[in-house]
Design an enzyme around this catalytic site. Structure first.
Site, PDB file in Angstrom:
ATOM      1  N   ARG A 275       0.854  -1.187   0.000  1.00 48.87           N
ATOM      2  CA  ARG A 275       0.000   0.000   0.000  1.00 48.87           C
ATOM      3  C   ARG A 275       0.891   1.238   0.000  1.00 48.87           C
ATOM      4  NH1 ARG A 275      -5.358  -0.184   0.839  1.00 48.87           N
ATOM      5  NH2 ARG A 275      -5.185  -2.280   1.704  1.00 48.87           N
ATOM      6  N   GLU A 347      -5.739  -8.383  -3.722  1.00 50.64           N
ATOM      7  CA  GLU A 347      -6.219  -7.780  -4.964  1.00 50.64           C
ATOM      8  C   GLU A 347      -5.054  -7.296  -5.815  1.00 50.64           C
ATOM      9  OE1 GLU A 347      -7.980  -3.618  -6.513  1.00 50.64           O
ATOM     10  OE2 GLU A 347      -8.429  -4.132  -4.429  1.00 50.64           O
ATOM     11  N   SER A 350      -8.796  -4.735 -10.525  1.00 51.17           N
ATOM     12  CA  SER A 350     -10.213  -4.481 -10.286  1.00 51.17           C
ATOM     13  C   SER A 350     -10.811  -3.991 -11.597  1.00 51.17           C
ATOM     14  CB  SER A 350     -10.382  -3.436  -9.183  1.00 51.17           C
ATOM     15  OG  SER A 350     -11.709  -3.351  -8.750  1.00 51.17           O
ATOM     16  N   ARG A 388       2.164  -4.779  -7.257  1.00 50.85           N
ATOM     17  CA  ARG A 388       1.638  -5.999  -6.643  1.00 50.85           C
ATOM     18  C   ARG A 388       2.027  -7.235  -7.437  1.00 50.85           C
ATOM     19  NH1 ARG A 388      -3.723  -4.980  -3.000  1.00 50.85           N
ATOM     20  NH2 ARG A 388      -2.862  -3.185  -1.886  1.00 50.85           N
TER      21      ARG A 388
END
Length: 423
Positions: A275, A347, A350, A388
């Protein structure tokens, strides 16, 4: 944004749609304001008609050399009322627009009930989790041990939630982004696009970041905003346009840095790169005819899945529940990649269909033949988040000696290198 005419036609249905999201009814308040706005407009038109009729009477009186003082006094009264309404109409318009701009999109009927990510529905699982014969490390442990991931240096430069990558890890991050762009442009029909990273208020409003999510954004001293995703710039390329139907669907992709304040994430994912305030992402945007957006949503999600499959990373597709679906979306699929260091899925993409919600905010339309212009549908998705993906590669491809095996799909982008070892 919602169309007040649609709400006027089916207020009860609109409130039922909001209830799916757990939002209390607002149609009564909206329609009361709309009625005031329409009454002000009707009164203004009535006064204008009276003013025109009075001007005619004054002209006739002057030609007859009659006294016009009383008529002129009546005209002054009408003029004063009109001047007051000149301000009232725009004020009510602005109030109604502000209220409508803060109401989220209505959800697709297929979206399951639920409050948060715990209620999301798994639709698909792909890949087998690797069976490690040694204790698994997290990405930040691996990166620091390699001497190629520097958090303290980044903190010295910019504070928390930043990372400095060096050497082979910096190249691996670049390789991931280039690989994703190549797949999406050569196989999935997306057009590579370079876009501004700084945008104005109207652009942020168009895709729904403003006014509701201002605290999640970074703003410059001259009033511009750093983009939280290339969706903002790519989608707004259609703002104010009437596109020929023959040009649809438009499929655009960009690899950009993204900037997020993470205002609501204090204490979450403070270790490592999960993050960050700044990260890279390959974004996918589609602009379609209304009847094509459902199929395009499936197509876009499949394009993102292809990236994970080529990298041989286990993932699952989730249909987000009502409470976890974003502000602008009617339906969202999340792709979650397996992160063995945390023993969980995270995740990584999206993909959302917003239908005409964003298009109405930015006045993006298309025309088929001689028909009246209609709003396009817009879709956006990560294809995928580069940072990620880097985390997932490090953790899934780690070796007992701390080295990282480079996925076969990325080796052409790494000069044929097969493994990353300590610097």
């Amino acid at each position: 944004m919602h169309d007040i005419k649609t709400i006027r036609d089916d207020a009860a249905g609109f409130d039922v749609g909001l209830a799916h999201r757990g939002i209390l009814p607002v149609s009564k308040e909206l329609l009361e304001l709309d009625e005031q706005r329409r009454a002000a407009l009707a009164k203004q038109q009535e006064l204008q008609a009276s003013r025109n009729a009075l001007a005619k009477r004054i002209g006739e009186a002057k030609r007859a050399k009659a006294d016009t003082a009383e008529l002129e006094a009546e005209g002054a009264k009408i003029r004063a009322e009109m001047e007051a309404l000149d301000a009232e109409g725009p004020r009510l318009d602005a109030l109604l627009r502000d209220m409508l701009s803060k109401i989220p999109n209505l959800l697709d009927a297929a979206v399951p009930e639920g409050r948060d990510e715990a209620d999301n529905k798994m639709l698909k699982h792909w890949g087998e989790k690797r069976d490690f014969a040694f204790p698994v490390k997290q990405h930040f442990e691996l990166g620091e041990a390699l001497g190629l991931m520097d958090f303290s240096g980044a903190a010295k430069l910019a504070g928390a939630r930043f990372t400095v990558l060096k050497g082979a890890l910096a190249r691996l991050e670049r390789a991931l982004g280039q690989f994703m762009l190549d797949v999406h442009t050569t196989e999935h029909g997306y057009s590579e696009t370079t876009v501004p990273l700084l945008v104005n208020d109207a652009t942020m409003f168009g895709t729904g970041q403003l006014p509701k999510f201002a605290e999640d954004l970074f703003q410059t001293t001259d009033g511009r905003w750093l983009i939280p995703t290339a969706e903002v710039s790519l989608t707004n390329l259609a703002a104010g346009e009437i596109l020929p139907a023959a040009k649809l669907p438009m499929r655009l992709t960009a690899l950009t840095p993204c900037f997020r304040s993470e205002a609501g994430s204090a204490g979450r994912d403070v270790r490592g790169m999960l993050r960050q305030h700044q990260f890279h992402k390959v974004e996918l945007v589609s602009i379609t005819k209304p009847e094509e957006s459902g199929a395009e949503h499936e197509r876009m999600t499949r394009a993102a899945e292809t990236i994970l499959e080529r990298l041989e990373l286990p993932y699952r597709r989730m249909l987000l529940c009502a409470g976890d679906t974003g502000f602008s979306a009617v339906k969202t699929y999340d792709l979650e990649v397996w992160v063995p260091g945390q023993e969980t899925y995270r995740e990584i993409s999206s993909c959302s269909n917003t239908r005409a919600f964003q298009a109405r905010r930015m006045n993006a339309r298309y025309r088929a033949g001689e028909a009246k212009p209609d709003f396009v549908h817009t879709l956006n998705g990560s294809g995928v988040a580069v940072g990620r993906a880097l985390i997932a590669v490090l953790e899934n491809y780690q070796n007992e000696d701390g080295s990282i095996t480079i996925p076969a799909a990325l080796r052409p982008y790494m000069g044929g290198q097969e493994k990353i070892t300590a610097a």
